[in-house]
Write a protein that holds these residues in place. Structure first.
Motif, short mmCIF file in Angstrom:
data_model
loop_
_atom_site.label_atom_id
_atom_site.label_comp_id
_atom_site.label_asym_id
_atom_site.label_seq_id
_atom_site.Cartn_x
_atom_site.Cartn_y
_atom_site.Cartn_z
N PHE A 251 0.84 -1.14 -0.15
CA PHE A 251 0.08 -0.04 -0.03
C PHE A 251 0.71 1.41 -0.08
O PHE A 251 1.06 1.83 1.13
N PRO A 252 1.34 1.64 -1.09
CA PRO A 252 2.43 2.88 -1.47
C PRO A 252 1.57 4.38 -1.07
O PRO A 252 1.60 5.04 -1.98
N LYS A 253 1.06 4.25 -0.02
CA LYS A 253 0.10 5.49 0.44
C LYS A 253 1.27 6.79 0.39
O LYS A 253 2.26 6.70 1.07
N GLY A 465 -4.64 0.88 4.70
CA GLY A 465 -3.45 1.48 4.00
C GLY A 465 -3.58 2.46 3.10
O GLY A 465 -2.47 3.12 2.96
N MET A 466 -4.47 2.92 2.39
CA MET A 466 -4.77 3.99 1.50
C MET A 466 -5.51 4.98 1.92
O MET A 466 -5.55 6.07 1.32
N GLU A 481 -16.36 7.26 12.45
CA GLU A 481 -15.41 8.06 11.65
C GLU A 481 -13.98 8.04 12.59
O GLU A 481 -13.82 8.29 13.64
N PHE A 482 -12.99 7.81 11.85
CA PHE A 482 -11.58 7.34 12.35
C PHE A 482 -10.49 8.20 11.61
O PHE A 482 -10.51 8.04 10.24
N PRO A 483 -9.79 8.87 12.12
CA PRO A 483 -8.38 9.49 11.42
C PRO A 483 -7.63 8.16 11.21
O PRO A 483 -7.77 7.08 11.85
N ALA A 484 -7.07 7.86 9.95
CA ALA A 484 -6.30 6.67 9.62
C ALA A 484 -5.24 6.23 10.70
O ALA A 484 -5.15 4.87 10.90
N ALA A 485 -4.53 7.17 11.07
CA ALA A 485 -3.57 6.66 12.29
C ALA A 485 -4.32 5.93 13.55
O ALA A 485 -3.45 5.52 14.32
#
Length: 500
Positions: A251-253, A465-466, A481-485
């Motif tokens: 996953f090259p985010k 991953g993205m 709802e979530f921040p990705a981190a």
């Protein structure tokens, strides 16, 4: 590969198949033993589908040899393959929806009371026996259209086994199944393996291969590049065989600068389907939308894009309230929708690559109502190169492309419109790991240019991953709802199940 052994049910030697402008298979070998699950891997366009069509009798080889139980055969169509015990279950099922499960299982081979009169009692009894032997709780009298996707798949398996199949080809059997349904399918596969049925299993979900496979054969560019015992290989080695290189990051985010808000949805509802939906997208942002099948993810995408009417709420585009009554309205406002079902809703399969890419952008490629072929050709050539679409040329019919390349044509279609608000519904479903990375890199590029992306996916690793932010749907509502981190698979799944 070692020569066919005495236990080989099916062996292929030096199979070759060419079409105008492309060699689909070039000297491919495959050996299949009784009671094994043999995984077939390869990028889209590697030749997997062509090889399966040759094994099932749907396509004739140009060269090479096919051996069944050690004896050479010349397959003369699908009926001949079936008579030899070879069955295939395509990703798109071959069932008649308005007929009952039992009628589909024994279609064309119905028992009769007298000539011309079907013995319905015997038909249902025989079909039910096939279903029971699979260990699935399906009533042979149930109408197919009322069955779940997983149940329809089991009807396809029972149909193949009713033909006394000793070789069963399964093409992407889990692409539309839930985790629980996948477990049930794997249990059925293990029962078939114990009965001595040899299974060719095609899937792009790498983790499944280690759960269900015995051996794996990898194709690349129409050639056989390796066969391994599952217990003697790794995911990294298989990816390297598939793509001819190491993929350093699945996953090259890349984080893009987040800009102004371009889409806001407020209190959107569609009676019985969507309830009080609120969210926003900003430039440079990838927002993941997770949720279980039936949670309303695709319905939300269709409602925002104008494909389905809404019963309340409003949509703001770049700060201004807009009425989106049709997909044409959405396209004119700079929206694009990569649909979940590319073949039924995203493409016109009988048209060419160029015609499909330019279809939503007719106004951009015409002058005074007259199409400008040179401008169409220039735009199409640029997208073919940018997306690395494997095609003999822009005038190739899309129906003849692999699934991954068809998906790239859909992406190219929206790039041609220069849409800057993009909804990607299952953008990597049914495509190989190399093509997935290419699509992820394209998403990075689009975000860097200022596009806003809503990415719907059933694969939680992909969502994690993205995405920059993640929304989770449950029962037609955005339930979290979530921040990705801060997101984890466990947190997302808990909300998707309604346990938040």
């Amino acid at each position: 590969m070692a020569p066919a052994s005495s236990t080989s049910v099916l062996a292929l030697r030096g199979i070759r198949k060419a079409y105008p402008g492309v060699v689909a298979l070039d000297g491919v070998d495959l050996d299949l033993a009784a009671g094994e699950v043999h995984v077939l891997l390869g990028e889209n366009g590697a030749g997997k589908s062509t090889l399966m069509k040759i094994i099932s009798g749907a396509v004739r080889r140009d060269a090479g040899e096919i051996l069944v139980d050690g004896a050479a055969v010349d397959l003369d169509g699908p009926r001949h393959a079936q008579a030899l015990g070879i069955g295939i279950i395509y990703q798109e099922f071959n069932l008649i929806p308005h007929l009952r499960a039992g009628e589909n299982i024994l279609l064309g081979r119905e028992p009769s009371l007298v000539p011309g009169v079907i013995d319905q009692r015997a038909l249902m009894r025989d079909a039910q026996r096939q279903l029971d032997e699979l260990g699935v709780a399906i009533d042979a009298r149930a109408v197919v259209s009322r069955l779940s996707v997983a149940q329809q798949q089991m009807v396809e398996v029972a149909k193949a086994l009713s033909l006394n199949a000793r070789v069963l080809i399964m093409d992407e059997p889990t692409s539309a199944l839930t985790e629980q349904e996948i477990k049930e399918l794997f249990a059925a596969i293990r029962r078939l393996r114990a009965r001595g049925v040899a299974i060719v299993y095609i899937s792009h979900r790498m983790e499944e291969l280690f759960a269900i496979g015995d051996r794996v054969t990898v194709l690349r560019d129409g050639r056989h590049v390796g066969t391994r015992a599952i217990g003697e290989t790794t995911m990294s080695e298989l990816v390297r065989l598939m793509v001819g290189r190491d993929l350093k990051d699945q996953f090259p985010k890349q984080r893009a600068a987040v800009g102004e808000e371009v889409l806001r949805v407020e209190h959107l509802r569609r009676d019985g389907v969507l309830h009080d939906i609120n969210f926003a997208l900003r430039r440079g942002e990838v927002v993941g939308l997770a949720g279980l099948m039936g949670s309303g993810r695709t319905e939300l995408a269709r409602a925002v894009f104008g494909a389905d009417a809404i019963d309340g709420g409003r949509v703001l585009i770049r700060g201004e309230e807009r009425t989106i009554a049709s997909p044409r309205d959405a396209i004119d406002l700079g929206l694009g929708l990569l649909t979940e079902d590319r073949k039924q809703q995203g493409l016109v399969l009988v048209l060419s690559v160029q015609e499909n890419m330019c279809l939503p952008s007719v106004g951009r490629f015409s002058r005074g109502g007259v199409m400008q072929p040179a401008r169409e050709s220039e735009a199409t050539a640029r997208r073919i190169q940018e997306l690395r679409i494997k095609t003999p040329g822009p005038h190739q019919r899309v129906v003849h492309l692999s699934g991954g390349n068809q998906q790239k044509v859909v992406l190219g279609k929206w790039l041609c419109t220069e849409a800057d608000i993009l909804i990607f519904d299952e953008p990597t479903r049914g495509i190989d790991v190399g093509a997935k990375v290419e699509i992820y890199q394209l998403m990075n590029q689009l975000a860097a240019r200022g596009a806003a992306i809503l990415m719907i996916s059933s694969e939680l690793p992909e969502i994690l991953g993205m995405s920059d932010r993640i929304l989770v749907m449950h029962a037609g509502r955005i339930a979290g709802e979530f921040p990705a981190a801060e997101a984890t698979q466990e947190k997302l799944l808990a909300v998707a199940l309604g346990n938040n």
